[in-house]
Design an enzyme around this catalytic site. Sequence first.
Site, PDB file in Angstrom:
ATOM      1  N   ASP A   1     -47.250  20.629  34.795  1.00  0.00           N
ATOM      2  CA  ASP A   1     -47.687  19.355  33.853  1.00  0.00           C
ATOM      3  C   ASP A   1     -46.578  18.511  33.363  1.00  0.00           C
ATOM      4  OD1 ASP A   1     -48.700  18.339  31.755  1.00  0.00           O
ATOM      5  OD2 ASP A   1     -50.357  20.076  31.704  1.00  0.00           O
TER       6      ASP A   1
ATOM      7  N   LYS B   1     -48.959  29.184  38.661  1.00  0.00           N
ATOM      8  CA  LYS B   1     -48.505  28.136  39.215  1.00  0.00           C
ATOM      9  C   LYS B   1     -48.464  27.181  37.316  1.00  0.00           C
ATOM     10  CE  LYS B   1     -49.624  29.976  43.688  1.00  0.00           C
ATOM     11  NZ  LYS B   1     -50.168  30.703  43.671  1.00  0.00           N
TER      12      LYS B   1
ATOM     13  N   ASP C   1     -49.143  34.935  38.127  1.00  0.00           N
ATOM     14  CA  ASP C   1     -48.777  33.984  38.535  1.00  0.00           C
ATOM     15  C   ASP C   1     -49.643  33.478  38.497  1.00  0.00           C
ATOM     16  OD1 ASP C   1     -49.036  32.793  40.891  1.00  0.00           O
ATOM     17  OD2 ASP C   1     -50.907  33.840  42.244  1.00  0.00           O
TER      18      ASP C   1
ATOM     19  N   THR D   1     -48.544  26.487  50.960  1.00  0.00           N
ATOM     20  CA  THR D   1     -49.260  26.859  52.273  1.00  0.00           C
ATOM     21  C   THR D   1     -50.309  26.822  53.028  1.00  0.00           C
ATOM     22  OG1 THR D   1     -49.917  29.270  51.644  1.00  0.00           O
ATOM     23  CG2 THR D   1     -47.503  28.855  52.351  1.00  0.00           C
TER      24      THR D   1
ATOM     25  N   LYS E   1     -50.348  42.045  40.648  1.00  0.00           N
ATOM     26  CA  LYS E   1     -49.707  40.050  40.673  1.00  0.00           C
ATOM     27  C   LYS E   1     -51.425  39.897  39.587  1.00  0.00           C
ATOM     28  CE  LYS E   1     -50.764  36.879  43.944  1.00  0.00           C
ATOM     29  NZ  LYS E   1     -51.743  35.607  43.150  1.00  0.00           N
TER      30      LYS E   1
ATOM     31  N   ARG F   1     -55.577  41.823  49.909  1.00  0.00           N
ATOM     32  CA  ARG F   1     -57.261  42.258  50.704  1.00  0.00           C
ATOM     33  C   ARG F   1     -56.711  43.931  51.263  1.00  0.00           C
ATOM     34  NH1 ARG F   1     -59.036  36.530  51.877  1.00  0.00           N
ATOM     35  NH2 ARG F   1     -56.885  36.583  51.632  1.00  0.00           N
TER      36      ARG F   1
HETATM   37  O1  C5P Z   1     -55.023  38.888  49.747  1.00  0.00           O
HETATM   38  P1  C5P Z   1     -54.354  38.251  49.979  1.00  0.00           P
HETATM   39  O2  C5P Z   1     -53.003  39.618  50.395  1.00  0.00           O
HETATM   40  O3  C5P Z   1     -54.407  37.089  51.535  1.00  0.00           O
HETATM   41  O4  C5P Z   1     -53.130  38.110  48.958  1.00  0.00           O
HETATM   42  C1  C5P Z   1     -52.167  37.005  48.857  1.00  0.00           C
HETATM   43  C2  C5P Z   1     -52.306  36.608  47.791  1.00  0.00           C
HETATM   44  O5  C5P Z   1     -50.712  35.595  47.533  1.00  0.00           O
HETATM   45  C3  C5P Z   1     -53.374  36.009  46.792  1.00  0.00           C
HETATM   46  O6  C5P Z   1     -53.426  35.752  45.026  1.00  0.00           O
HETATM   47  C4  C5P Z   1     -52.734  34.962  46.870  1.00  0.00           C
HETATM   48  O7  C5P Z   1     -53.598  33.544  46.029  1.00  0.00           O
HETATM   49  C5  C5P Z   1     -51.508  34.937  46.775  1.00  0.00           C
HETATM   50  N1  C5P Z   1     -50.884  33.456  47.445  1.00  0.00           N
HETATM   51  C6  C5P Z   1     -50.967  33.860  48.881  1.00  0.00           C
HETATM   52  N2  C5P Z   1     -50.096  32.212  49.909  1.00  0.00           N
HETATM   53  C7  C5P Z   1     -49.666  31.385  48.984  1.00  0.00           C
HETATM   54  C8  C5P Z   1     -49.317  31.257  47.174  1.00  0.00           C
HETATM   55  C9  C5P Z   1     -49.587  32.573  47.084  1.00  0.00           C
HETATM   56  O8  C5P Z   1     -51.452  33.952  49.586  1.00  0.00           O
HETATM   57  N3  C5P Z   1     -48.852  30.222  49.534  1.00  0.00           N
END
Ligand code: C5P
Length: 233
Positions: A64, A61, A59, A119, A32, A211
């Site tokens: 517009d 998003k 990603d 979220t 991603k 992460r």
């Molecule tokens: O590090 P982590 O596992 O929390 O990363 C989750 C990824 O998914 C990040 O790139 C975050 O921006 C994305 N994301 C999210 N929740 C959302 C939409 C996207 O955590 N509702």
Amino acid sequence: MGKDVIIACDFDSAEKTLAFLDRFKGRKPFVKIGMELFYSAGPQIVREIKARGHRIFLDLKLHDIPNTVKKAMAVLSSLDADIVNLHAGGTTAMMEAALEGLTRPDGSRPLLIAVTMLTSTDQTAMEKDLWIERPLQDVVMHYAENAKNAGLDGVVCSPLESPAVHERCGADFLTVTPGVRFADGAVGDQKRVTTPAKARELGSDYIVVGRPITGAGDPVAAYERCLAEFADR
Ligand code: C5P
């Protein structure tokens, strides 16, 4: 396509990202690319990672007016990402325009999925800032249905929402789900988390994991662990 793990490469430079991917040797994880990396490294990073043989979820998003999104999607389509996304809050007209822009002359196109309600937005913020006074879950499901009716392929949502989305929008409507953590791992700033195994049980089609993999001492082992718990292979 079967269930797969998408690694969120939330790095601020091409160098860091490519060095990270080099650690996977012959393996080609689904990657991603979000705003941070795209804005720092530009479209070339998409071409480069694609040329290395990875599938890409871009990603960005988009949100517009329909005409602007349509034209931007036409540009993104030429980058050959596998999945791109937008905000369902941009309306059905915007989502339809996006699909049009994304579709190449030969009829092929990347998959297009929608973010419903972020979220990070809770019921209070939605009511106070957006003046939307319905229950958050109803809003999420309504936006998912709008995306489905506009012809999109799926939504980004919590694994906990996957069953309801599939029930309302059909088993083929993709649920791409972040918020995944190992049972013994740190939760960080994610509020509602599930393990990869639980996400599979709930019917998620793809999990987006950042992460727990990028921050692991051994990212390849962490990725393998995600695959073992979640993926179809
Ligand atoms: O590090 P982590 O596992 O929390 O990363 C989750 C990824 O998914 C990040 O790139 C975050 O921006 C994305 N994301 C999210 N929740 C959302 C939409 C996207 O955590 N509702």
